[in-house]
Write an enzyme that holds these catalytic residues in place. Structure first.
Site, PDB file in Angstrom:
ATOM      1  N   GLU A  60       0.831  -1.214   0.000  1.00  0.00           N
ATOM      2  CA  GLU A  60       0.000   0.000   0.000  1.00  0.00           C
ATOM      3  C   GLU A  60       0.859   1.256   0.000  1.00  0.00           C
ATOM      4  OE1 GLU A  60      -2.984  -0.525   3.065  1.00  0.00           O
ATOM      5  OE2 GLU A  60      -3.960  -2.050   1.842  1.00  0.00           O
ATOM      6  N   CYS A  69      -1.658  -4.694  -5.741  1.00  0.00           N
ATOM      7  CA  CYS A  69      -2.208  -5.946  -5.211  1.00  0.00           C
ATOM      8  C   CYS A  69      -1.131  -7.036  -5.188  1.00  0.00           C
ATOM      9  CB  CYS A  69      -3.353  -6.433  -6.091  1.00  0.00           C
ATOM     10  SG  CYS A  69      -4.847  -5.447  -6.003  1.00  0.00           S
ATOM     11  N   GLU A  71      -1.312 -10.082  -6.248  1.00  0.00           N
ATOM     12  CA  GLU A  71      -1.234 -10.834  -7.507  1.00  0.00           C
ATOM     13  C   GLU A  71      -0.374 -10.095  -8.521  1.00  0.00           C
ATOM     14  OE1 GLU A  71      -3.834  -9.901  -5.744  1.00  0.00           O
ATOM     15  OE2 GLU A  71      -5.606 -11.139  -6.115  1.00  0.00           O
TER      16      GLU A  71
HETATM   17  N1  THU Z   1      -5.839  -6.446  -2.708  1.00  0.00           N
HETATM   18  C1  THU Z   1      -5.009  -7.394  -3.254  1.00  0.00           C
HETATM   19  O1  THU Z   1      -3.833  -7.496  -2.900  1.00  0.00           O
HETATM   20  N2  THU Z   1      -5.521  -8.210  -4.210  1.00  0.00           N
HETATM   21  C2  THU Z   1      -6.795  -8.144  -4.688  1.00  0.00           C
HETATM   22  O2  THU Z   1      -7.122  -8.827  -5.648  1.00  0.00           O
HETATM   23  C3  THU Z   1      -7.762  -7.267  -4.034  1.00  0.00           C
HETATM   24  C4  THU Z   1      -7.225  -6.266  -3.085  1.00  0.00           C
HETATM   25  C5  THU Z   1      -5.284  -5.542  -1.695  1.00  0.00           C
HETATM   26  C6  THU Z   1      -5.149  -4.113  -2.142  1.00  0.00           C
HETATM   27  C7  THU Z   1      -5.202  -3.365  -0.841  1.00  0.00           C
HETATM   28  O3  THU Z   1      -3.885  -3.304  -0.292  1.00  0.00           O
HETATM   29  C8  THU Z   1      -6.043  -4.237   0.066  1.00  0.00           C
HETATM   30  O4  THU Z   1      -6.109  -5.513  -0.568  1.00  0.00           O
HETATM   31  C9  THU Z   1      -7.446  -3.709   0.285  1.00  0.00           C
HETATM   32  O5  THU Z   1      -8.055  -3.424  -0.913  1.00  0.00           O
END
Ligand code: THU
Length: 153
Positions: A60, A69, A71
Site C-alpha cells: 500500500e 495488489c 497478484e
Molecule cells: N488487494 C489485493 O492485494 N488483491 C486483490 O485482488 C484485491 C485487493 C489488496 C489491495 C489493498 O492493499 C487491500 O487488498 C485492500 O483493498
C-alpha cells in the site's frame, strides 16, 4: 464447498502437491504484506511454466492510488525477471491477523493482468482459507469473454 481437482476443466490440472505448495507459499507471502491503511493482508504464489514459484504481497501507499495488489506484485516480479509462462496462482487474503476468514478472489485489474500473460482456459486460480479449504477456478471462469492480446493480433 470446494471443487475437487478432478473437476477442473483445463488442459493441465495441478497436482495435490502443487496445490499444497502454492497455498503454503501464499500464506508465507501474506506475512510480508505492507498494508498499514486497509489492514487487509494478501499473499500470492504463482507457479511458472518452468516450475519455479514467484510470490507477491500487497503493497500500500499513503497516496492510496499507487497501492499494488499481491497478484500483480507476483506478476510484475516474474515478468521483470523474464518469466512469462504461468500455470497457476494461489491467493490468500483476509483482514490483518493469522486467521484466513474469507476467500479472496482477485480484483478486476488483477484478472486483466492475468489475461495478458495466461491462457484463460488453462490458468488456474486457487483462493484459499486454509491448506484444506480452497476453491480452484480457471481465469476463463473468473473473466469470461476477456479482452486480451489475441484481440490485437
Ligand atoms: N488487494 C489485493 O492485494 N488483491 C486483490 O485482488 C484485491 C485487493 C489488496 C489491495 C489493498 O492493499 C487491500 O487488498 C485492500 O483493498
Amino acid at each position: 464447498m470446494w471443487r475437487e481437482i478432478e473437476n477442473i476443466k483445463c488442459i493441465n490440472p495441478l497436482t495435490q502437491t502443487e496445490i499444497q505448495e502454492l497455498i503454503g507459499k501464499a500464506i508465507e507471502a501474506r506475512n510480508k504484506s505492507y498494508s498499514p491503511y486497509s489492514h487487509y493482508q494478501v499473499g500470492a504464489a504463482m507457479l511458472a511454466g518452468d516450475g519455479q514459484i514467484i510470490t507477491g504481497c500487497n503493497i500500500e501507499n499513503a497516496a492510496y492510488g499507487p497501492t499494488n495488489c499481491a497478484e500483480r506484485t507476483a506478476f510484475f516480479k516474474a515478468v521483470s525477471e523474464g518469466v512469462r509462462e504461468f500455470r497457476a496462482i494461489a491467493i490468500v487474503g483476509s483482514p490483518e491477523g493469522d486467521e484466513l476468514t474469507q476467500y479472496a478472489y482477485p480484483c478486476g485489474v488483477c484478472r486483466q493482468v492475468m489475461m495478458e500473460f495466461c491462457n484463460p482456459a488453462d490458468f488456474q486460480i486457487i483462493v484459499a482459507k486454509s491448506m484444506e479449504d480452497y476453491h480452484i477456478m480457471t481465469l476463463g471462469e473468473l473473466l469470461p469473454e476477456g479482452f486480451g492480446p489475441e484481440n490485437l493480433r
